[in-house]
Structures are given as C-alpha cells and as structure tokens.
Design a protein around this motif. Sequence first.
Motif, PDB file in Angstrom:
ATOM      1  N   GLU A  58       0.831  -1.201   0.000  1.00 11.63           N
ATOM      2  CA  GLU A  58       0.000   0.000   0.000  1.00 11.63           C
ATOM      3  C   GLU A  58       0.871   1.259   0.000  1.00 11.63           C
ATOM      4  O   GLU A  58       0.623   2.207  -0.751  1.00 11.63           O
ATOM      5  CB  GLU A  58      -0.918  -0.007   1.228  1.00 11.63           C
ATOM      6  N   TYR A  59       1.908   1.262   0.836  1.00 15.46           N
ATOM      7  CA  TYR A  59       2.823   2.401   0.880  1.00 15.46           C
ATOM      8  C   TYR A  59       3.514   2.593  -0.467  1.00 15.46           C
ATOM      9  O   TYR A  59       3.670   3.715  -0.950  1.00 15.46           O
ATOM     10  CB  TYR A  59       3.877   2.224   1.973  1.00 15.46           C
ATOM     11  N   ILE A  60       3.942   1.510  -1.063  1.00 18.92           N
ATOM     12  CA  ILE A  60       4.629   1.579  -2.357  1.00 18.92           C
ATOM     13  C   ILE A  60       3.697   2.158  -3.418  1.00 18.92           C
ATOM     14  O   ILE A  60       4.104   3.000  -4.223  1.00 18.92           O
ATOM     15  CB  ILE A  60       5.171   0.195  -2.763  1.00 18.92           C
TER      16      ILE A  60
ATOM     17  N   CYS B 167       2.474   9.417  -5.858  1.00 18.10           N
ATOM     18  CA  CYS B 167       3.114  10.713  -5.602  1.00 18.10           C
ATOM     19  C   CYS B 167       4.164  11.026  -6.665  1.00 18.10           C
ATOM     20  O   CYS B 167       4.245  12.160  -7.155  1.00 18.10           O
ATOM     21  CB  CYS B 167       3.751  10.734  -4.216  1.00 18.10           C
ATOM     22  N   ILE B 168       4.943  10.033  -7.017  1.00 16.53           N
ATOM     23  CA  ILE B 168       5.981  10.233  -8.035  1.00 16.53           C
ATOM     24  C   ILE B 168       5.340  10.584  -9.371  1.00 16.53           C
ATOM     25  O   ILE B 168       5.774  11.501 -10.062  1.00 16.53           O
ATOM     26  CB  ILE B 168       6.860   8.969  -8.158  1.00 16.53           C
TER      27      ILE B 168
ATOM     28  N   TYR C 217       2.437  11.959  -9.834  1.00 14.86           N
ATOM     29  CA  TYR C 217       1.867  13.301  -9.700  1.00 14.86           C
ATOM     30  C   TYR C 217       2.947  14.370  -9.868  1.00 14.86           C
ATOM     31  O   TYR C 217       2.748  15.368 -10.524  1.00 14.86           O
ATOM     32  CB  TYR C 217       1.165  13.438  -8.354  1.00 14.86           C
ATOM     33  N   LEU C 218       4.110  14.132  -9.245  1.00 17.23           N
ATOM     34  CA  LEU C 218       5.195  15.095  -9.320  1.00 17.23           C
ATOM     35  C   LEU C 218       5.779  15.194 -10.725  1.00 17.23           C
ATOM     36  O   LEU C 218       6.272  16.251 -11.125  1.00 17.23           O
ATOM     37  CB  LEU C 218       6.296  14.735  -8.327  1.00 17.23           C
ATOM     38  N   GLN C 219       5.732  14.121 -11.476  1.00 14.65           N
ATOM     39  CA  GLN C 219       6.267  14.135 -12.835  1.00 14.65           C
ATOM     40  C   GLN C 219       5.367  14.900 -13.796  1.00 14.65           C
ATOM     41  O   GLN C 219       5.809  15.382 -14.816  1.00 14.65           O
ATOM     42  CB  GLN C 219       6.491  12.718 -13.352  1.00 14.65           C
ATOM     43  N   ASP C 220       4.086  15.010 -13.449  1.00 16.53           N
ATOM     44  CA  ASP C 220       3.157  15.752 -14.325  1.00 16.53           C
ATOM     45  C   ASP C 220       3.308  17.202 -14.134  1.00 16.53           C
ATOM     46  O   ASP C 220       3.851  18.036 -14.182  1.00 16.53           O
ATOM     47  CB  ASP C 220       1.701  15.385 -14.009  1.00 16.53           C
TER      48      ASP C 220
END
Length: 98
Positions: free
Chosen positions: A84-86, A92-93, A95-98
């Motif tokens: 779940e954490y992964i 998040c990664i 989202y940040l790349q967009d």
Amino acid sequence: MAKEKQLQQLQHIENKLRKLLTHYTEVQQRLAQAQEEIKFLEGLVEEKEQQIKNFQNQENIVKIVDTIAGNPANSTELKLKLNEYIREIDKCIAYLQD
C-alpha cells in the motif's frame, strides 16, 4: 629626440597592454573551465547524495523485511501495508512528474 622617447614609451605601454590583454583572456578561459568543472562536480555530489538516500531507504526496507521474517503471523499484514505504501509513493511520483 623627445618625440622618439615618447614613441618608445608608447610602444612599451602598448606591449604591456597586449600582454595584459593576453593574460586577461587566459584567465577568463581558466575561469570558464573552472565554472564548468564546478557544475560537473555539483552534479556528481547531488547524484551521490541521491544514492545515499536510496541506500538508506534500502536499509530501512531490509529492517522491515527482517521484522516480517521474524514473526510469520504478522508477515502478511506487513506485506500488504508495504504494498500500500509503495502504491502511494508511486502515485506521488507520478503526480510530481506531471
């Protein structure tokens, strides 16, 4: 005679000025090279810091896995939490790349 002496002095000043300009150009080139090297080294430092962070994360994961292996009853629950954490981290990664 006075004009010849003035001419010699002017030539002497001109020679010194040429040498100074040549030296200035050389120093500017060395400065540019040094700045390029600094940028390269800063990039290397940043890369190494990222590797250290990754290593620390891996070390934490190993500790968690050791904990899981130590108690089989909790292993399934911990594995599910880790997954779940992964997934959250991957979101998040992305989202940040967009």
